[in-house]
Design a protein around this motif. Structure first.
Motif, short mmCIF file in Angstrom:
data_model
loop_
_atom_site.label_atom_id
_atom_site.label_comp_id
_atom_site.label_asym_id
_atom_site.label_seq_id
_atom_site.Cartn_x
_atom_site.Cartn_y
_atom_site.Cartn_z
N VAL A 26 -4.49 42.10 5.30
CA VAL A 26 -4.07 43.67 5.28
C VAL A 26 -4.97 44.58 4.14
CG1 VAL A 26 -1.63 42.88 5.50
CG2 VAL A 26 -2.65 43.32 3.04
N GLY A 27 -5.88 44.05 3.84
CA GLY A 27 -6.95 44.94 2.95
C GLY A 27 -6.60 45.34 1.60
N ASN A 28 -5.84 44.41 1.00
CA ASN A 28 -5.09 44.75 -0.34
C ASN A 28 -6.01 43.97 -1.27
OD1 ASN A 28 -3.68 44.88 -2.63
ND2 ASN A 28 -1.75 45.00 -1.62
N ASP A 29 -7.12 44.58 -1.96
CA ASP A 29 -7.74 43.93 -3.01
C ASP A 29 -6.89 43.39 -4.27
OD1 ASP A 29 -10.09 44.68 -1.38
OD2 ASP A 29 -10.35 46.50 -2.49
N ARG A 30 -6.00 44.01 -4.50
CA ARG A 30 -5.02 43.79 -5.76
C ARG A 30 -4.61 42.16 -5.34
NH1 ARG A 30 -0.29 46.51 -8.70
NH2 ARG A 30 0.34 44.63 -10.10
N MET A 31 -4.01 42.19 -4.08
CA MET A 31 -3.42 40.93 -3.61
C MET A 31 -4.43 39.73 -3.61
SD MET A 31 -0.73 40.07 -0.43
CE MET A 31 0.25 41.24 -1.08
N VAL A 32 -5.56 40.18 -2.94
CA VAL A 32 -6.47 38.97 -3.08
C VAL A 32 -6.97 38.51 -4.65
CG1 VAL A 32 -9.11 38.72 -2.50
CG2 VAL A 32 -7.61 39.99 -1.02
N ALA A 33 -7.03 39.60 -5.55
CA ALA A 33 -7.27 39.03 -6.83
C ALA A 33 -6.16 38.26 -7.43
CB ALA A 33 -7.58 40.25 -7.77
N GLU A 34 -4.91 38.69 -7.23
CA GLU A 34 -3.77 37.88 -7.73
C GLU A 34 -3.85 36.47 -6.95
OE1 GLU A 34 -0.38 40.08 -6.88
OE2 GLU A 34 -0.71 41.72 -8.33
N GLY A 35 -4.29 36.38 -5.90
CA GLY A 35 -4.19 35.03 -5.31
C GLY A 35 -5.39 34.17 -5.89
N ARG A 36 -6.52 34.97 -6.22
CA ARG A 36 -7.71 34.16 -6.76
C ARG A 36 -7.09 33.51 -8.10
NH1 ARG A 36 -12.62 37.68 -4.82
NH2 ARG A 36 -12.77 36.82 -2.88
N ALA A 37 -6.36 34.58 -8.83
CA ALA A 37 -6.04 34.29 -10.25
C ALA A 37 -4.95 32.98 -10.19
CB ALA A 37 -5.33 35.28 -10.82
N ASP A 38 -3.97 32.94 -9.14
CA ASP A 38 -3.17 31.80 -8.98
C ASP A 38 -3.89 30.74 -8.81
OD1 ASP A 38 -0.92 33.34 -9.55
OD2 ASP A 38 -0.24 33.68 -7.25
N GLN A 39 -4.85 30.62 -7.89
CA GLN A 39 -5.60 29.47 -7.66
C GLN A 39 -6.42 28.78 -9.01
OE1 GLN A 39 -8.27 29.47 -3.84
NE2 GLN A 39 -7.36 31.53 -3.61
N ALA A 40 -6.85 29.89 -9.83
CA ALA A 40 -7.39 29.54 -10.87
C ALA A 40 -6.63 28.82 -11.84
CB ALA A 40 -8.27 30.81 -11.69
N LYS A 41 -5.45 29.23 -11.92
CA LYS A 41 -4.28 28.73 -12.81
C LYS A 41 -3.83 27.31 -12.55
CE LYS A 41 -0.54 31.00 -13.12
NZ LYS A 41 0.57 31.95 -13.31
N GLY A 42 -3.72 27.00 -11.15
CA GLY A 42 -3.48 25.85 -10.58
C GLY A 42 -4.84 24.91 -10.76
N ASP A 43 -6.11 25.30 -10.60
CA ASP A 43 -7.15 24.41 -10.88
C ASP A 43 -7.19 24.09 -12.52
OD1 ASP A 43 -8.05 24.78 -8.25
OD2 ASP A 43 -9.34 26.31 -8.79
N ALA A 44 -6.91 25.00 -13.35
CA ALA A 44 -6.88 24.76 -14.89
C ALA A 44 -5.73 23.84 -15.29
CB ALA A 44 -6.58 26.12 -15.41
N ARG A 45 -4.70 23.85 -14.76
CA ARG A 45 -3.60 23.12 -14.73
C ARG A 45 -3.88 21.73 -14.48
NH1 ARG A 45 1.98 23.81 -15.43
NH2 ARG A 45 1.87 25.74 -14.74
N GLN A 46 -4.58 21.49 -13.28
CA GLN A 46 -5.02 20.28 -12.84
C GLN A 46 -6.17 19.66 -13.48
OE1 GLN A 46 -6.57 20.45 -8.55
NE2 GLN A 46 -5.56 18.42 -8.16
N ALA A 47 -7.01 20.43 -14.21
CA ALA A 47 -8.07 19.80 -15.15
C ALA A 47 -7.80 19.59 -16.43
CB ALA A 47 -9.22 21.00 -15.06
#
Length: 57
Positions: A26-47
């Motif tokens: 949909v071209g929403n940069d904020r949503m893209v950034a929030e998605g990346r942040a959620d992925q990073a939180k998941g990666d950190a939890r897993q690590a």
């Protein structure tokens, strides 16, 4: 890795990937950034859990 924490990590990663994909569609940069942040939180939890497991053995 405890099952509960592993599940949370995978859920955060999946949610982040989906949110990022929708944001790109949909071209929403904020949503893209929030998605990346959620992925990073998941990666950190897993690590963190993998480190705890390594120290236990």
């Amino acid at each position: 890795m405890s099952g509960e924490q592993k599940a949370k990590a995978h859920a955060e990663q999946a949610k982040g990937k989906a949110e990022e994909a929708v944001g790109r569609a949909v071209g929403n940069d904020r949503m893209v950034a929030e998605g990346r942040a959620d992925q990073a939180k998941g990666d950190a939890r897993q690590a963190k859990e993998k480190t705890k497991d390594a120290l236990r053995h």
